[in-house]
Design a protein around this motif. Structure first.
Motif, short mmCIF file in Angstrom:
data_model
loop_
_atom_site.label_atom_id
_atom_site.label_comp_id
_atom_site.label_asym_id
_atom_site.label_seq_id
_atom_site.Cartn_x
_atom_site.Cartn_y
_atom_site.Cartn_z
N ALA A 106 0.80 -1.22 0.00
CA ALA A 106 0.00 0.00 0.00
C ALA A 106 0.84 1.27 0.00
N GLY A 107 2.10 1.17 0.41
CA GLY A 107 2.95 2.35 0.48
C GLY A 107 4.22 2.06 1.24
N ALA A 108 4.98 3.12 1.53
CA ALA A 108 6.31 2.98 2.12
C ALA A 108 6.28 2.37 3.52
N SER A 109 5.19 2.55 4.26
CA SER A 109 5.13 2.03 5.62
C SER A 109 4.55 0.62 5.71
N ASP A 110 4.24 0.02 4.58
CA ASP A 110 3.65 -1.32 4.55
C ASP A 110 4.72 -2.38 4.73
N SER A 111 4.29 -3.61 4.98
CA SER A 111 5.20 -4.75 5.07
C SER A 111 4.71 -5.84 4.12
N LEU A 112 5.60 -6.74 3.76
CA LEU A 112 5.27 -7.81 2.82
C LEU A 112 5.90 -9.11 3.30
N PHE A 113 5.18 -10.20 3.13
CA PHE A 113 5.69 -11.55 3.39
C PHE A 113 5.76 -12.29 2.05
N ILE A 114 6.82 -13.04 1.84
CA ILE A 114 6.95 -13.86 0.64
C ILE A 114 7.15 -15.31 1.09
N ALA A 115 6.49 -16.24 0.42
CA ALA A 115 6.55 -17.64 0.81
C ALA A 115 6.74 -18.54 -0.41
N PHE A 116 7.37 -19.69 -0.17
CA PHE A 116 7.41 -20.77 -1.15
C PHE A 116 6.52 -21.89 -0.63
N LYS A 117 5.60 -22.35 -1.49
CA LYS A 117 4.72 -23.46 -1.13
C LYS A 117 5.05 -24.65 -2.02
N TYR A 118 5.43 -25.75 -1.36
CA TYR A 118 5.82 -26.97 -2.07
C TYR A 118 4.70 -28.00 -1.95
N SER A 119 4.43 -28.71 -3.07
CA SER A 119 3.44 -29.79 -3.06
C SER A 119 4.02 -31.01 -3.76
N GLY A 120 4.10 -32.11 -3.03
CA GLY A 120 4.53 -33.39 -3.61
C GLY A 120 3.44 -34.42 -3.41
N VAL A 121 3.20 -35.26 -4.40
CA VAL A 121 2.09 -36.21 -4.36
C VAL A 121 2.63 -37.64 -4.36
N THR A 122 2.08 -38.48 -3.49
CA THR A 122 2.49 -39.88 -3.45
C THR A 122 2.11 -40.59 -4.76
N GLY A 123 2.89 -41.59 -5.13
CA GLY A 123 2.62 -42.35 -6.34
C GLY A 123 3.71 -42.25 -7.38
N SER A 124 4.53 -41.21 -7.31
CA SER A 124 5.70 -41.08 -8.18
C SER A 124 6.76 -40.28 -7.43
N THR A 125 7.97 -40.29 -7.96
CA THR A 125 9.06 -39.58 -7.29
C THR A 125 8.74 -38.09 -7.18
N GLN A 126 8.86 -37.57 -5.96
CA GLN A 126 8.58 -36.16 -5.73
C GLN A 126 9.83 -35.33 -6.01
N ARG A 127 9.64 -34.11 -6.41
CA ARG A 127 10.74 -33.27 -6.86
C ARG A 127 11.50 -32.67 -5.68
N THR A 128 12.78 -32.41 -5.91
CA THR A 128 13.64 -31.71 -4.95
C THR A 128 13.93 -30.32 -5.50
N TRP A 129 13.67 -29.30 -4.69
CA TRP A 129 13.86 -27.91 -5.12
C TRP A 129 14.97 -27.24 -4.33
N THR A 130 15.78 -26.44 -5.02
CA THR A 130 16.80 -25.61 -4.38
C THR A 130 16.66 -24.18 -4.89
N ILE A 131 16.57 -23.24 -3.95
CA ILE A 131 16.46 -21.81 -4.27
C ILE A 131 17.76 -21.13 -3.87
N THR A 132 18.36 -20.40 -4.79
CA THR A 132 19.61 -19.69 -4.51
C THR A 132 19.49 -18.23 -4.95
N GLY A 133 20.47 -17.43 -4.55
CA GLY A 133 20.54 -16.04 -5.02
C GLY A 133 19.37 -15.17 -4.65
N TRP A 134 18.76 -15.44 -3.51
CA TRP A 134 17.55 -14.72 -3.08
C TRP A 134 17.88 -13.28 -2.71
N ALA A 135 17.11 -12.32 -3.25
CA ALA A 135 17.30 -10.92 -2.91
C ALA A 135 15.99 -10.16 -3.08
#
Length: 303
Positions: free
Chosen positions: A149-178
């Motif tokens: 909303a403006g300069a005094s506001d705050s923000l949250f950022i999230a990563f949501k992972y979903s893996g489903v049984t029945g096949s190989t689930q993925r592996t994620w790597t996040i780098t260089g975050w800024a």
């Protein structure tokens, strides 16, 4: 005896109420007059700016006028430029699709898992590029300014992972975050892995082993997917609150403290061409009182 005691109390009260007095600083600064053009002192890059002192003062602080060293910005301020997010990702093992979402919100009511999961999140995954295989892929520089909303506001950022049984689930790597607040004269860093390793918060259904949940480090975020027999897994990791427009106070250099003798001069070499407002703050102080005087000069540094 009673009269003497009352006189003693009166003297004691007067002594306690008396403030420690402080003198106004007697302090002047003179740059090299040979460098003066109108109201500006002109130097070439690499020259030494020399400021001559006269007078007596307890303390002297110097603000060079460079970014992060300006007297006018000595207090915490709020200013929002362009709010940007950048990182890289890679996705290993398996072929499951759409297993990662990048989400953002400025409307978080609590830090418990229910508040986080049920918050109004904006899916910002499409504002950049996520990896599809083990090749490290740059997300790009995403503009998130519209999410606050403006300069005094705050923000949250999230990563949501979903893996489903029945096949190989993925592996994620996040780098260089800024996450940065990009202003015309500076870039204010709001979040990085090295600075915020202790501030990531994890939520969601987690199965054993423990590495099936997000793991933050000083260099990356990682979540390991399970094999085909592993239970379905939904796991969140969320940033600290990012105060998007907050700018830390600019800082000065201590030139003299009260326990040092008077100084005849101060020298400084500006590292880049530009026009700067150099400010000296001279002050005397006690526990009860503070008196100061300010001397300012326009310094122009040419290539």
């Amino acid at each position: 005896m009673k009269k003497s005691f009352l006189i003693f109390l009166a003297f004691a009260a007067a002594a306690c109420s008396k403030k420690m007095q402080v003198d106004k600083p007697d302090f002047n600064v003179s740059p090299d007059p040979a460098r003066q053009v109108a109201d500006t002192f002109v130097y070439r890059l690499g020259d030494t700016t020399r400021f001559k002192f006269t007078g007596t003062v307890g303390n002297i602080a110097f603000y060079s006028g460079e970014t992060g060293k300006r007297y006018d910005s000595r207090n915490t301020t709020y200013k929002l430029g362009k709010l940007t997010l950048s990182f890289s990702s890679k996705s290993e093992w398996g072929t499951q699709k759409n297993t990662l979402q990048v989400l953002a919100t400025n409307k978080l009511t609590g830090y418990d898992s229910a508040s986080v999961v049920n918050a109004t999140w904006k899916d910002i995954s499409s504002r950049g590029t996520l990896a599809t295989n083990a090749t490290v892929t740059a997300f790009g520089v995403a503009d998130l300014t519209d999410l606050v909303a403006g300069a005094s506001d705050s923000l949250f950022i999230a990563f949501k992972y979903s893996g489903v049984t029945g096949s190989t689930q993925r592996t994620w790597t996040i780098t260089g975050w800024a996450v940065n607040n990009v202003l015309p004269d500076r870039t204010v860093p709001l979040s990085s892995f090295s600075a915020d390793v202790a501030y990531w918060t994890r939520f969601g259904n987690v199965w054993n082993p423990a590495n099936a949940r997000w793991t933050p480090s000083a260099t990356d975020l990682k979540i390991n997917g399970g094999n085909a027999a592993a239970p379905s897994n939904t796991s969140w990791v969320m940033s600290k609150p990012l105060y998007v427009g907050r700018i830390a106070p600019d800082v000065s250099v201590g030139v003299k403290s009260i326990n040092e003798p008077d100084k005849a001069e101060y020298t400084y070499v500006y590292p880049a061409p530009g026009v700067y407002r150099a400010t000296f703050v001279a002050y005397n102080h006690t526990l009860d009182e503070d008196k100061s005087i300010i001397r300012e000069f326009i310094i122009k540094v040419t290539p």
